[in-house]
Design a protein around this motif. Sequence first.
Motif, PDB file in Angstrom:
ATOM      1  N   ALA A1063       0.832  -1.212   0.000  1.00  0.00           N
ATOM      2  CA  ALA A1063       0.000   0.000   0.000  1.00  0.00           C
ATOM      3  C   ALA A1063       0.861   1.253   0.000  1.00  0.00           C
ATOM      4  CB  ALA A1063      -0.928  -0.015   1.224  1.00  0.00           C
ATOM      5  N   ARG A1064       1.962   1.233   0.745  1.00  0.00           N
ATOM      6  CA  ARG A1064       2.845   2.393   0.769  1.00  0.00           C
ATOM      7  C   ARG A1064       3.508   2.627  -0.588  1.00  0.00           C
ATOM      8  NH1 ARG A1064       8.126   3.842   1.676  1.00  0.00           N
ATOM      9  NH2 ARG A1064       8.778   1.669   1.521  1.00  0.00           N
ATOM     10  N   GLN A1065       3.947   1.558  -1.229  1.00  0.00           N
ATOM     11  CA  GLN A1065       4.544   1.691  -2.550  1.00  0.00           C
ATOM     12  C   GLN A1065       3.545   2.225  -3.558  1.00  0.00           C
ATOM     13  OE1 GLN A1065       7.634   1.457  -3.350  1.00  0.00           O
ATOM     14  NE2 GLN A1065       8.384   0.731  -1.362  1.00  0.00           N
ATOM     15  N   GLY A1066       2.307   1.771  -3.448  1.00  0.00           N
ATOM     16  CA  GLY A1066       1.274   2.286  -4.349  1.00  0.00           C
ATOM     17  C   GLY A1066       1.028   3.762  -4.152  1.00  0.00           C
ATOM     18  N   LEU A1067       1.076   4.218  -2.919  1.00  0.00           N
ATOM     19  CA  LEU A1067       0.908   5.647  -2.636  1.00  0.00           C
ATOM     20  C   LEU A1067       2.049   6.452  -3.216  1.00  0.00           C
ATOM     21  CD1 LEU A1067      -0.576   7.945  -1.186  1.00  0.00           C
ATOM     22  CD2 LEU A1067       0.733   7.390   0.867  1.00  0.00           C
ATOM     23  N   LEU A1068       3.268   5.929  -3.092  1.00  0.00           N
ATOM     24  CA  LEU A1068       4.416   6.643  -3.647  1.00  0.00           C
ATOM     25  C   LEU A1068       4.354   6.713  -5.160  1.00  0.00           C
ATOM     26  CD1 LEU A1068       7.322   5.293  -1.403  1.00  0.00           C
ATOM     27  CD2 LEU A1068       6.237   7.523  -1.319  1.00  0.00           C
ATOM     28  N   ASP A1069       3.870   5.649  -5.785  1.00  0.00           N
ATOM     29  CA  ASP A1069       3.791   5.651  -7.247  1.00  0.00           C
ATOM     30  C   ASP A1069       2.772   6.643  -7.749  1.00  0.00           C
ATOM     31  OD1 ASP A1069       5.699   3.730  -7.268  1.00  0.00           O
ATOM     32  OD2 ASP A1069       4.286   2.053  -7.451  1.00  0.00           O
ATOM     33  N   ASN A1070       1.713   6.874  -6.984  1.00  0.00           N
ATOM     34  CA  ASN A1070       0.666   7.796  -7.423  1.00  0.00           C
ATOM     35  C   ASN A1070       1.015   9.245  -7.175  1.00  0.00           C
ATOM     36  OD1 ASN A1070      -0.949   5.698  -8.254  1.00  0.00           O
ATOM     37  ND2 ASN A1070      -1.940   5.488  -6.244  1.00  0.00           N
ATOM     38  N   GLU A1071       2.035   9.545  -6.338  1.00  0.00           N
ATOM     39  CA  GLU A1071       2.399  10.912  -6.031  1.00  0.00           C
ATOM     40  C   GLU A1071       3.576  11.336  -6.890  1.00  0.00           C
ATOM     41  OE1 GLU A1071       0.804  12.864  -4.163  1.00  0.00           O
ATOM     42  OE2 GLU A1071      -0.580  11.454  -3.218  1.00  0.00           O
ATOM     43  N   THR A1072       3.799  12.650  -6.952  1.00  0.00           N
ATOM     44  CA  THR A1072       4.938  13.204  -7.681  1.00  0.00           C
ATOM     45  C   THR A1072       6.207  12.943  -6.893  1.00  0.00           C
ATOM     46  OG1 THR A1072       4.642  15.314  -6.602  1.00  0.00           O
ATOM     47  CG2 THR A1072       3.508  15.004  -8.681  1.00  0.00           C
ATOM     48  N   PRO A1073       7.386  13.034  -7.543  1.00  0.00           N
ATOM     49  CA  PRO A1073       8.634  12.760  -6.826  1.00  0.00           C
ATOM     50  C   PRO A1073       8.881  13.719  -5.691  1.00  0.00           C
ATOM     51  CG  PRO A1073       8.959  12.671  -9.189  1.00  0.00           C
ATOM     52  CD  PRO A1073       7.581  13.191  -8.969  1.00  0.00           C
ATOM     53  N   ASN A1074       8.400  14.949  -5.798  1.00  0.00           N
ATOM     54  CA  ASN A1074       8.635  15.944  -4.758  1.00  0.00           C
ATOM     55  C   ASN A1074       7.482  16.043  -3.771  1.00  0.00           C
ATOM     56  OD1 ASN A1074      11.101  16.626  -5.887  1.00  0.00           O
ATOM     57  ND2 ASN A1074      10.144  18.099  -7.287  1.00  0.00           N
ATOM     58  N   CYS A1075       6.640  15.011  -3.739  1.00  0.00           N
ATOM     59  CA  CYS A1075       5.466  15.086  -2.864  1.00  0.00           C
ATOM     60  C   CYS A1075       5.900  15.089  -1.406  1.00  0.00           C
ATOM     61  CB  CYS A1075       4.552  13.901  -3.145  1.00  0.00           C
ATOM     62  SG  CYS A1075       3.107  13.872  -2.093  1.00  0.00           S
ATOM     63  N   LEU A1076       5.369  16.024  -0.653  1.00  0.00           N
ATOM     64  CA  LEU A1076       5.721  16.116   0.767  1.00  0.00           C
ATOM     65  C   LEU A1076       5.179  14.937   1.549  1.00  0.00           C
ATOM     66  CD1 LEU A1076       5.152  19.910   1.373  1.00  0.00           C
ATOM     67  CD2 LEU A1076       7.308  18.718   1.002  1.00  0.00           C
ATOM     68  N   GLU A1077       3.995  14.423   1.136  1.00  0.00           N
ATOM     69  CA  GLU A1077       3.408  13.318   1.878  1.00  0.00           C
ATOM     70  C   GLU A1077       4.274  12.066   1.765  1.00  0.00           C
ATOM     71  OE1 GLU A1077       1.873  15.330   0.002  1.00  0.00           O
ATOM     72  OE2 GLU A1077       0.228  16.228   1.152  1.00  0.00           O
ATOM     73  N   ALA A1078       4.937  11.893   0.631  1.00  0.00           N
ATOM     74  CA  ALA A1078       5.757  10.708   0.453  1.00  0.00           C
ATOM     75  C   ALA A1078       6.933  10.711   1.415  1.00  0.00           C
ATOM     76  CB  ALA A1078       6.259  10.629  -0.984  1.00  0.00           C
ATOM     77  N   ASP A1079       7.451  11.873   1.728  1.00  0.00           N
ATOM     78  CA  ASP A1079       8.579  11.955   2.656  1.00  0.00           C
ATOM     79  C   ASP A1079       8.179  11.596   4.066  1.00  0.00           C
ATOM     80  OD1 ASP A1079      10.046  12.774   0.556  1.00  0.00           O
ATOM     81  OD2 ASP A1079       9.827  14.915   0.978  1.00  0.00           O
ATOM     82  N   LEU A1080       6.873  11.696   4.353  1.00  0.00           N
ATOM     83  CA  LEU A1080       6.430  11.429   5.721  1.00  0.00           C
ATOM     84  C   LEU A1080       6.273   9.941   5.991  1.00  0.00           C
ATOM     85  CD1 LEU A1080       3.748  14.237   6.055  1.00  0.00           C
ATOM     86  CD2 LEU A1080       6.079  14.245   6.906  1.00  0.00           C
ATOM     87  N   ILE A1081       6.312   9.124   4.958  1.00  0.00           N
ATOM     88  CA  ILE A1081       6.096   7.684   5.145  1.00  0.00           C
ATOM     89  C   ILE A1081       7.419   7.048   5.536  1.00  0.00           C
ATOM     90  CG2 ILE A1081       5.374   5.566   4.040  1.00  0.00           C
ATOM     91  CD1 ILE A1081       3.641   7.211   2.235  1.00  0.00           C
ATOM     92  N   SER A1082       7.433   6.279   6.619  1.00  0.00           N
ATOM     93  CA  SER A1082       8.677   5.709   7.122  1.00  0.00           C
ATOM     94  C   SER A1082       9.149   4.587   6.217  1.00  0.00           C
ATOM     95  CB  SER A1082       8.443   5.184   8.525  1.00  0.00           C
ATOM     96  OG  SER A1082       9.567   4.489   8.951  1.00  0.00           O
ATOM     97  N   GLU A1083      10.490   4.395   6.205  1.00  0.00           N
ATOM     98  CA  GLU A1083      11.052   3.321   5.414  1.00  0.00           C
ATOM     99  C   GLU A1083      10.734   1.964   6.046  1.00  0.00           C
ATOM    100  OE1 GLU A1083      12.530   3.442   2.620  1.00  0.00           O
ATOM    101  OE2 GLU A1083      12.499   5.586   2.395  1.00  0.00           O
TER     102      GLU A1083
END
Length: 1210
Positions: A1063-1083
């Motif tokens: 689910a996290r990978q899917g969210l990252l794929d749907n967002e832009t590379p500079n999306c702030l929300e993507a940075d908030l998701i933990s590794e």
Amino acid sequence: RAVTLEHSGIAPGDTQPFLLLYMSHLYIHTYLTLLIALLQLECVGSVDSGLTTMSWSPDQELVLLVTGQQTLIMMTKDFEPITEREIHQDDFGEGKFITVGWGKKETQFHGSEGKQAAHRKQMEVVPFHPHLTPPKAEDASPEFPVFPPLPLSRVGARKVRVWSRELVLQSTSEPIPGLEQALAWKPSGSLIASTQEKPNKHDVVFFEKNGLLHGEFTLPFQKGQAKVNELLWNLDSTILAVWLEDLKKEKNSETNTYVQLWTVGNYHWYLKQSLHFGSAEKSRLVSLLWDPEIPYRLHALCRGWHALCYDWHWSTDCSTGDESHLVANVAVIDGDKVLVTAFQHSVVPPPMCTFQLQLQQAVNQVAFHTDPTKSADLAVLDASNRISVYRVGVCDGTVKDPTVTLGGSGFKASVETPHLEKTYRVEVCCGEGKQVNPLAFRLFTWLQDDTFLAVSQGQLATHSVIHHLTEGLEAEGGCLRLRLSMPVDGDVISLCCNPKTRAIALQLADGQILKYLWGECKIPVKMSGLETDAILGLTDRCRFFINDVEVASNVTSFARYDEFLLVTTHSHTCQCVSLRDTSLKVLQAGFSSSSTPKETLRKMERGSRIVTVVPQDTKLILQMPRGNLETVHHRALVLAQIRKWLDRLMFKEAFECMRKLRINLNLLYDHNPKVFLENVETFIKQIDSVNYINLFFTELKEEDFTKTMYPSPVSSNVPLQQYPDQKKVDLICDSMRAAMENINPQKYCLSILTSHVKKSTPELEIALQKVHELRAASLTPVFSEGVTAEAALKYLLFLVDVNELYDHSLGTYDFDLVVMVAEKSQKDPKEYLPFLNTLQKMETNYQHYTIDKYLKRYKKALCHLSKCGTEHFSEFLNLVKDQNLYNEALKLYPPDTPEHQVRDLAFAEHLNQKHLYEQAGLIFARCGAFERALDAFLSSGSWQQALCMASRLGYTVDQLAGLARSLAGKLVEQRKHAEAAILLEQYAQDYEEAVLLLLEGTVWEEALRLIHKYSRLDILETNFKPAILEAQRNYLVFLDSQKTTFTRHRKRLLVVRELKEQARQGLLDNETPNCLEADLISETSSIVTASDMSGKYSHSNSRISARSSKNRRKAERKRHSLKEGSPLEDLALLEALGENIRTTENMKGEVHSLLKGLVLFGYDELARELQQALEEALQLIERSLPEIWTRDLQQNPANPVGACSLMAVT
């Protein structure tokens, strides 16, 4: 060269009119090239009455012609006629004003003239244009034909008519007397500029589109001295160019040509540049136009085929000085005046100024001295190439310079003004081979007292020459000679000087930066990237550079002051950045970041630009788009200046600045607590104001403002507080009070009272006592600076509520002081006087008790009541019981008194009511109340103390046995089988029941001991062996269940983590590379994701969590549900796995004891089976630990479940 008529096939004597058309967007040199190259002319049309003038539309789609019959012909760009209109029409136009008759002459009041004034005929407007006659043939040049001006209107004076693009008349102005032919429509469309000769002056006037006049300014010429050939607006409507030439008074007199550039600011028109082309035939202008693409580029063409191109730019002429020479002068050019504003002393809106310098010619350039110690001196270069040097503080102040006038536009200020020291002439050689350039020198810079630097044009358009101008004594009045000329391969467009290194940075048109050491007179060399000096630059596209690195792309202006860089941006903010120990990457990140600290960012008015920063002050001067000024105190500058003052122990300056700009006064101490405490007396002496010291006291807080509100931009080496155990406010109050009492206690009496009141625990009694001492000494001040007791009490009432102060005065037991405070309150004397009289009649201790009880100071009241004797002991006990003062009561009576035992019994009863049975039993036992003590110990389960009390009460053996069985039952309920067995064996003499309890509690070894002690080996066969076999079977079943549950939860946890990762990978794929929300998701995933999703549960359960601990635990269990698909399923699985591990770990001791019993009686296979099952469970857990609690999860402090589980296993 010229294009003759013979080349075009038209005879010179042919009177047929012809029209030469060209596109206005071509540059002058391009037009000349085309004009020379075109040897064939094409006649595209003819008009019988002739053409007087023509004009292209701005988009080059239409052309408008004016014929000799006063008609307008509109044609397309291919010269196809569209429409034709009469110029002179009686109609006003489509924009005619609507009136209801209120403004007519007939309806107005005429005063003493009567109604006849309404019918009086108006005087006819007579034009006055001595120089507007149509030019004769000999006045025109064959290369540049001159069209005659537009003829006058039928009423004898010019009118301005506005037509639409469809050639429909829109509006007509009133007849304007003296209106000349020059006309220029502002590109922004708001105004139309023209010129008008008035009886005593020559004006440039402006019209609105509806034909009404809207403003004017006067040209610096006498009436009849010059005529205006043309008015031209630049592309962005900020500059109005006026092309003038002298009127010929005699036939052979010389005619000078001028070009003036005017700008407007704060509704005042400034003459910024005046170009004098002289009277030579070759230097006369024949064409002048603004560039259609570059707003500040001006093209000029002279008769000698000299084409000039000027690129103008805005610059702020301001002085710079070091700390010992604080000046902030800004010079503004206004024709033949230089308006100077000293912002160190006053901030006045332009065109007002502090003082102005009157020159003989129009001013073109101003330069302040580059030496920081002489930065108030300035030099002025005028249009006649004369340099006027003004200095400050050299001549006698009693002699006034007539060229220097204080104030401007009615404003005057008392400041030190400069005086005219010298005037130099600059010899400009303009021989036959030299090109004509009215602005011979540019980038005028004052290097030393007798040395100036300027840049001129080289032999080629791409070359420049740097000139060193020094004083020459051979000419009368002083002449500057060219001491050195340094050629530069490039067009120098700007320069800046560093007086410390005697270096000049030159910027070329191609963007290169050259370094020129004017002290060594070396050829300029290109600057390298290793230079210690940094070059700051701003392009016309708002790109801000430091050296060759672009730092920001939205900067509109900038200024450097001390260690700070201040910039204004398109987002209407002013940002102040510290340059100390800052890299370019940090600056880039700071300008592009949206989370800028509040201290460095300040909002400002739209379009504001930086003018200057006042040195050693906090003022930042901004200019608004309209031209008015605004002073702001940027928080970063303010705090930096305050820190400097505090480091220099300049407390007064820092305090006044903080008070004026609403900076919290706690910073005075928090900046450096050690230095402040060591210089408290210096602080008080500098402030020297009781009101200011009281203000400082009232703002004190325990908070460290250097860590919260005003963090330092750089790490400071300020030592920690010397007294960490003492509160900040108390420490400051005590230190300042001691200093004030040492300096002058009478003068600082009110401040001393404030120091008592402001402490964390207000010392109101001490403050009241000091007021009482003042009153006892005298009602008048002892010293001239002292205050009366009345004033001191009034001040205390201002700080503290009167009722609270009355209570504290009563607590001093001083009735004189109480009456003094009561008189200042709103209390009714009928109420407090009887109360005070009653108190005065009481015994001292009981009086103090009554006062303390009235003030609800029950601890003090109890102490005083204990001294009142035995007759008040019952009142003592009631007070203890009512106010729960048992701990304080235990300290009052000695052990050998009867009150001591009564007090202890009361305390024991209190503990018993609070269900503190064991403590109550101890107190009862100490007082000899053994029956009550036995009941308390029985309630608490303390069987040892209960048996002791039974012994003190003389219980028989049977009574002890019954008591033991009762206690054993309670211990069994608490799963304390070993202790219950001791009671049954030792006090009830029932060892068989004791053995059964031990077997029930799996205490195998103790059970074996009792069996062998009493030689009851038969119990081994009947009870012991069946018990251990049953326990072995139960442990095997339980361990198997634990392993099954553990395996199921572990597998499900891995599945849940995989699903959440997907689910996290899917969210990252749907967002832009500079999306702030993507940075908030933990590794690492599941825990952080689960904690994020728990937000809605914590919100929805907010009401539940506030009810009770039981409901909170229930809500917590509901959140961590093991139901598949629940949002926090991974957390629930981790909790379940941790509980499983802890349970298995706790079984090790029990299994170990059971294994010894199995081996003892020969059940080796059963023991081996149980041991193997336990080892398998432990190995399964050990293998799964890295898989369940990964390394990232173990390092995550937000995961208490994982941490506790690991601790349990290790």
